[in-house]
Design a protein around this motif. Structure first.
Motif, PDB file in Angstrom:
ATOM      1  N   GLY A 141      58.032  13.523 -34.113  1.00  0.00           N
ATOM      2  CA  GLY A 141      58.001  13.076 -35.559  1.00  0.00           C
ATOM      3  C   GLY A 141      58.827  12.027 -35.551  1.00  0.00           C
ATOM      4  N   ILE A 142      59.689  11.354 -34.946  1.00  0.00           N
ATOM      5  CA  ILE A 142      60.407  10.124 -34.978  1.00  0.00           C
ATOM      6  C   ILE A 142      59.744   8.969 -34.682  1.00  0.00           C
ATOM      7  N   ASP A 143      59.053   8.432 -35.808  1.00  0.00           N
ATOM      8  CA  ASP A 143      57.875   7.225 -35.241  1.00  0.00           C
ATOM      9  C   ASP A 143      58.542   6.155 -34.346  1.00  0.00           C
ATOM     10  N   GLY A 144      58.110   6.140 -33.211  1.00  0.00           N
ATOM     11  CA  GLY A 144      58.553   4.937 -32.466  1.00  0.00           C
ATOM     12  C   GLY A 144      59.677   5.413 -31.549  1.00  0.00           C
ATOM     13  N   GLY A 145      60.412   6.668 -31.750  1.00  0.00           N
ATOM     14  CA  GLY A 145      61.700   7.157 -31.098  1.00  0.00           C
ATOM     15  C   GLY A 145      61.256   7.304 -29.635  1.00  0.00           C
ATOM     16  N   LEU A 146      62.197   6.836 -28.677  1.00  0.00           N
ATOM     17  CA  LEU A 146      61.913   6.668 -27.562  1.00  0.00           C
ATOM     18  C   LEU A 146      63.242   6.784 -26.685  1.00  0.00           C
ATOM     19  N   GLY A 147      63.185   7.414 -25.481  1.00  0.00           N
ATOM     20  CA  GLY A 147      64.336   7.172 -24.534  1.00  0.00           C
ATOM     21  C   GLY A 147      63.892   6.440 -23.340  1.00  0.00           C
ATOM     22  N   VAL A 148      64.809   5.470 -22.959  1.00  0.00           N
ATOM     23  CA  VAL A 148      64.560   4.372 -22.012  1.00  0.00           C
ATOM     24  C   VAL A 148      65.633   4.508 -20.979  1.00  0.00           C
ATOM     25  N   ASN A 149      65.415   4.026 -19.822  1.00  0.00           N
ATOM     26  CA  ASN A 149      66.382   3.403 -18.866  1.00  0.00           C
ATOM     27  C   ASN A 149      66.356   2.140 -18.684  1.00  0.00           C
ATOM     28  N   PHE A 150      67.508   1.430 -18.581  1.00  0.00           N
ATOM     29  CA  PHE A 150      67.597  -0.195 -18.006  1.00  0.00           C
ATOM     30  C   PHE A 150      67.506  -0.120 -16.620  1.00  0.00           C
ATOM     31  N   VAL A 151      66.583  -1.071 -16.414  1.00  0.00           N
ATOM     32  CA  VAL A 151      65.846  -1.491 -14.991  1.00  0.00           C
ATOM     33  C   VAL A 151      65.834  -2.979 -14.924  1.00  0.00           C
ATOM     34  N   ASN A 152      65.680  -3.409 -13.394  1.00  0.00           N
ATOM     35  CA  ASN A 152      65.607  -4.731 -12.908  1.00  0.00           C
ATOM     36  C   ASN A 152      63.917  -4.798 -13.048  1.00  0.00           C
ATOM     37  N   THR A 153      63.419  -5.930 -13.443  1.00  0.00           N
ATOM     38  CA  THR A 153      62.041  -6.224 -13.048  1.00  0.00           C
ATOM     39  C   THR A 153      62.095  -7.318 -12.128  1.00  0.00           C
ATOM     40  N   ASP A 154      61.173  -7.434 -11.010  1.00  0.00           N
ATOM     41  CA  ASP A 154      61.355  -8.277 -10.037  1.00  0.00           C
ATOM     42  C   ASP A 154      61.293  -9.802 -10.627  1.00  0.00           C
ATOM     43  N   LEU A 155      60.555  -9.950 -11.340  1.00  0.00           N
ATOM     44  CA  LEU A 155      60.159 -11.331 -12.096  1.00  0.00           C
ATOM     45  C   LEU A 155      59.635 -11.341 -13.682  1.00  0.00           C
ATOM     46  N   ALA A 156      60.393 -12.230 -14.270  1.00  0.00           N
ATOM     47  CA  ALA A 156      60.090 -12.345 -15.919  1.00  0.00           C
ATOM     48  C   ALA A 156      60.163 -14.016 -16.037  1.00  0.00           C
ATOM     49  N   THR A 157      58.897 -14.565 -16.998  1.00  0.00           N
ATOM     50  CA  THR A 157      59.124 -15.685 -17.221  1.00  0.00           C
ATOM     51  C   THR A 157      59.287 -15.779 -18.800  1.00  0.00           C
ATOM     52  N   LEU A 158      59.924 -16.777 -19.304  1.00  0.00           N
ATOM     53  CA  LEU A 158      59.926 -17.315 -20.638  1.00  0.00           C
ATOM     54  C   LEU A 158      59.737 -18.983 -20.756  1.00  0.00           C
ATOM     55  N   ALA A 159      59.044 -18.757 -21.780  1.00  0.00           N
ATOM     56  CA  ALA A 159      58.216 -20.350 -21.986  1.00  0.00           C
ATOM     57  C   ALA A 159      58.357 -20.635 -23.452  1.00  0.00           C
ATOM     58  N   GLY A 160      58.587 -22.028 -23.887  1.00  0.00           N
ATOM     59  CA  GLY A 160      58.754 -22.223 -25.478  1.00  0.00           C
ATOM     60  C   GLY A 160      58.863 -23.500 -25.521  1.00  0.00           C
ATOM     61  N   GLY A 161      59.057 -23.872 -26.892  1.00  0.00           N
ATOM     62  CA  GLY A 161      59.285 -25.169 -27.310  1.00  0.00           C
ATOM     63  C   GLY A 161      59.508 -25.254 -28.931  1.00  0.00           C
ATOM     64  N   GLU A 162      59.760 -26.449 -29.448  1.00  0.00           N
ATOM     65  CA  GLU A 162      59.952 -26.661 -30.677  1.00  0.00           C
ATOM     66  C   GLU A 162      59.611 -28.234 -31.087  1.00  0.00           C
ATOM     67  N   ILE A 163      59.025 -28.411 -32.186  1.00  0.00           N
ATOM     68  CA  ILE A 163      58.776 -29.750 -32.658  1.00  0.00           C
ATOM     69  C   ILE A 163      59.351 -29.908 -34.185  1.00  0.00           C
ATOM     70  N   TYR A 164      60.110 -30.996 -34.493  1.00  0.00           N
ATOM     71  CA  TYR A 164      60.590 -31.255 -35.788  1.00  0.00           C
ATOM     72  C   TYR A 164      60.589 -32.661 -36.197  1.00  0.00           C
ATOM     73  N   GLY A 165      60.646 -32.853 -37.528  1.00  0.00           N
ATOM     74  CA  GLY A 165      60.714 -34.198 -38.074  1.00  0.00           C
ATOM     75  C   GLY A 165      60.993 -34.099 -39.497  1.00  0.00           C
ATOM     76  N   GLU A 166      61.153 -35.226 -39.991  1.00  0.00           N
ATOM     77  CA  GLU A 166      61.535 -35.536 -41.500  1.00  0.00           C
ATOM     78  C   GLU A 166      61.110 -36.924 -41.662  1.00  0.00           C
ATOM     79  N   LEU A 167      60.738 -37.172 -42.770  1.00  0.00           N
ATOM     80  CA  LEU A 167      60.137 -38.565 -43.257  1.00  0.00           C
ATOM     81  C   LEU A 167      60.602 -38.837 -44.763  1.00  0.00           C
ATOM     82  N   ASP A 168      61.507 -40.107 -44.856  1.00  0.00           N
ATOM     83  CA  ASP A 168      61.851 -40.666 -46.079  1.00  0.00           C
ATOM     84  C   ASP A 168      60.523 -41.317 -46.767  1.00  0.00           C
ATOM     85  N   CYS A 169      59.933 -40.724 -47.641  1.00  0.00           N
ATOM     86  CA  CYS A 169      58.961 -41.330 -48.345  1.00  0.00           C
ATOM     87  C   CYS A 169      59.596 -42.440 -49.335  1.00  0.00           C
ATOM     88  N   ASN A 170      60.749 -42.056 -49.706  1.00  0.00           N
ATOM     89  CA  ASN A 170      61.325 -43.248 -50.602  1.00  0.00           C
ATOM     90  C   ASN A 170      62.741 -43.006 -50.584  1.00  0.00           C
TER      91      ASN A 170
END
Length: 286
Positions: A141-170
């Motif tokens: 009855g504990i929503d989402g309650g879970l017992g876990v072990n820490f483990v290694n996975t052989d391969l994981a990937t992360l990808a991402g980025g950002e874009i930003y900007g500002e414009l002086d109108c006056n």
């Protein structure tokens, strides 16, 4: 640049009233003694395309040894997954993570228009993640309650980025914006854990796409002593979730903020603001 470290970990004596032998049995280990030799090396470069544009790039590799929690935890409750009620167990024979990453970006700076775009891609060997060990908490009855072990996975990937900007109108009005995104994948999950999941399952704990746009009204001079900023924070829904760890999808939302500052003297800066001033009801994915 480069760096080399040496890390040794061990358990000596007893802990929480348990003998060393009891700890070995609980953690299913032959020994607690571990040695790690993480190293880091990277190379970066910048190219001044012209007086307004700069291109940058970089590549590198780095290692991260497991933390003491990841190695030796014996069923404490930690808020490390989305649901916040997770009982974790360490793994004394974990391997150190090894990351290889490539970055590239472009920046520009004109008299009234400034911004940039950047991205990265990373491969992580022996990435430290989780496997579901026991879902009796959830069944009790504990929503989402879970017992876990820490483990290694052989391969994981992360990808991402950002874009930003500002414009002086006056001289006194500056619109601005920023958008960021990260995706993570466990590329070697297979049939790990007691809860089914996909072979290339998303990594847990990844924030969704997010942007921030707004207007800044400021003193009409180069170094403004005051400014008022109105901004909207737009967060996308997150459907890329680790189902094998009971992570749930979350809806997107938009909140509005109002901030201001005043540089009363050269040594005194006063700031004030109201976040989510429309009192929007929402919750973060994490």
């Amino acid at each position: 640049g480069s760096r080399v470290d040496w890390v040794e970990t061990n358990i000596e004596g007893t802990t929480d009233g348990r003998t060393r032998g009891e700890m070995l049995t609980i953690l299913d280990a032959q020994s607690f003694d571990q040695d790690f030799n993480p190293w880091m090396a990277y190379l970066t470069a910048e190219w001044q395309v012209d007086c307004n544009w700069i291109f940058s790039t970089g590549a590198g590799s780095a290692g991260r040894p497991p933390t003491l929690t990841e190695l030796y935890a014996v069923d404490p409750f930690l808020a490390i997954l989305q649901q916040g009620f997770t009982q974790v167990r360490g793994k004394p024979d974990l391997h150190a993570e090894r990351l290889w990453q490539f970055d590239a970006g472009l920046r520009w700076d004109y008299s009234n228009f400034r911004g940039g775009i950047a991205g990265f891609y990373a491969w992580i060997h022996d990435y430290i993640t989780y496997e579901a060990r026991d879902d009796t908490l959830n069944n009790a009855g504990i929503d989402g309650g879970l017992g876990v072990n820490f483990v290694n996975t052989d391969l994981a990937t992360l990808a991402g980025g950002e874009i930003y900007g500002e414009l002086d109108c006056n001289e006194w009005l500056t619109p601005f914006g920023r958008l960021s995104y990260v995706e993570g994948r466990d590329r070697a999950r297979d049939e790990r854990g007691i809860i089914p999941g996909s072979e290339h399952e998303p990594l847990p704990g990844i924030a969704p796409l997010e942007s921030r746009v707004g207007l800044r009204i400021h003193q009409p001079c180069k170094e403004s002593r005051w400014a008022v900023e109105f901004a909207a924070r737009l967060v996308d829904d997150q459907s890329r979730v680790a189902t094998s760890l009971l992570e749930k999808e979350s809806p997107g939302f938009t909140t509005y903020d109002l901030r201001a500052y005043w540089k009363a003297t050269d040594n005194l800066l006063l700031m004030a603001g109201v976040e989510n001033f429309t009192d929007k009801y929402y919750h973060e994915h994490l």
